[in-house]
Design an enzyme around this catalytic site. Structure first.
Site, PDB file in Angstrom:
ATOM      1  N   VAL A   1       0.869  -1.172   0.000  1.00 23.30           N
ATOM      2  CA  VAL A   1       0.000   0.000   0.000  1.00 23.30           C
ATOM      3  C   VAL A   1       0.907   1.223   0.000  1.00 23.30           C
ATOM      4  O   VAL A   1       2.072   1.142   0.380  1.00 23.30           O
ATOM      5  CB  VAL A   1      -0.970   0.035   1.221  1.00 23.30           C
ATOM      6  N   SER A   2       0.355   2.356  -0.419  1.00 20.36           N
ATOM      7  CA  SER A   2       1.186   3.551  -0.606  1.00 20.36           C
ATOM      8  C   SER A   2       1.433   4.347   0.662  1.00 20.36           C
ATOM      9  O   SER A   2       2.454   5.017   0.782  1.00 20.36           O
ATOM     10  CB  SER A   2       0.547   4.468  -1.648  1.00 20.36           C
TER      11      SER A   2
END
Length: 190
Positions: A9-10
């Site tokens: 995930v970012s």
């Protein structure tokens, strides 16, 4: 043959649960994770997954979506080519990419060709833009710290006996920039 999952995930406040659940359901026996931008080529979880796969020919690296591995086509192609060279396959669940099958491998080859084409188009446009800017008299790159006016001031101050540090403080550049510029100026005169 083992299936190794990779989830990313970012941002730190996003959850990896949906990806890890999906990877486990698809058969991943081990999952590596990152909370980092896909634009970064170096990510600890990805590095650990690739290192783990180093000695596991016949294994599969699996992601839920191809953009979890990376956002750059060039980076994706490099990673998958590296895996392939070591006898490790790649699978992306949502896109249906599975290099263990002939169809999946063909799809990835087409994907890589499109990425290479895209990279070349960007490179050509960049070169055309730079050539057009040069034709209009513009130079690219970082502006020079030592302008002609600063050089003239530095030459006068040095002739008056000032140190490189004093000159640098006066004209707003580093002492090494002053030293280098004065040496180049004197060399040009000689």
């Amino acid at each position: 043959m083992a299936i190794v999952g990779y989830a990313r995930v970012s941002t730190l406040d996003q959850s990896l649960h949906s990806q890890t659940d999906e990877l486990r359901a698809a058969g991943a026996s081990r999952i590596f994770e990152d909370k980092a931008s896909g634009k970064l080529d170096t990510r600890p979880g990805l590095a650990a997954a690739l290192d783990y796969l180093r000695d596991h020919e016949g294994d599969v690296l699996m992601v839920t979506r191809i953009d979890r591995l990376g956002r750059s086509v060039q980076h994706l192609v490099r990673v998958v080519d590296d895996l392939k060279a070591r006898g490790i396959e790649f699978r992306s669940l949502h896109e249906g990419i599975d290099t263990t099958t002939a169809g999946g491998e063909m799809f990835f080859v087409i994907f890589a060709a499109i990425g290479q084409f895209s990279g070349r188009i960007i490179s050509e446009r960049t070169h055309e833009g730079l050539a057009a800017a040069r034709a209009r008299g513009r130079r690219g790159g970082r502006p020079r710290a030592m302008t002609p006016n600063k050089l003239a001031t530095a030459l006068r101050m040095r002739a008056d006996g000032h140190t490189y540090d004093e000159i640098a403080g006066t004209i707003g550049v580093s002492a090494s920039t002053v030293s280098r510029a004065l040496a180049n100026a004197l060399e040009a005169i000689a």
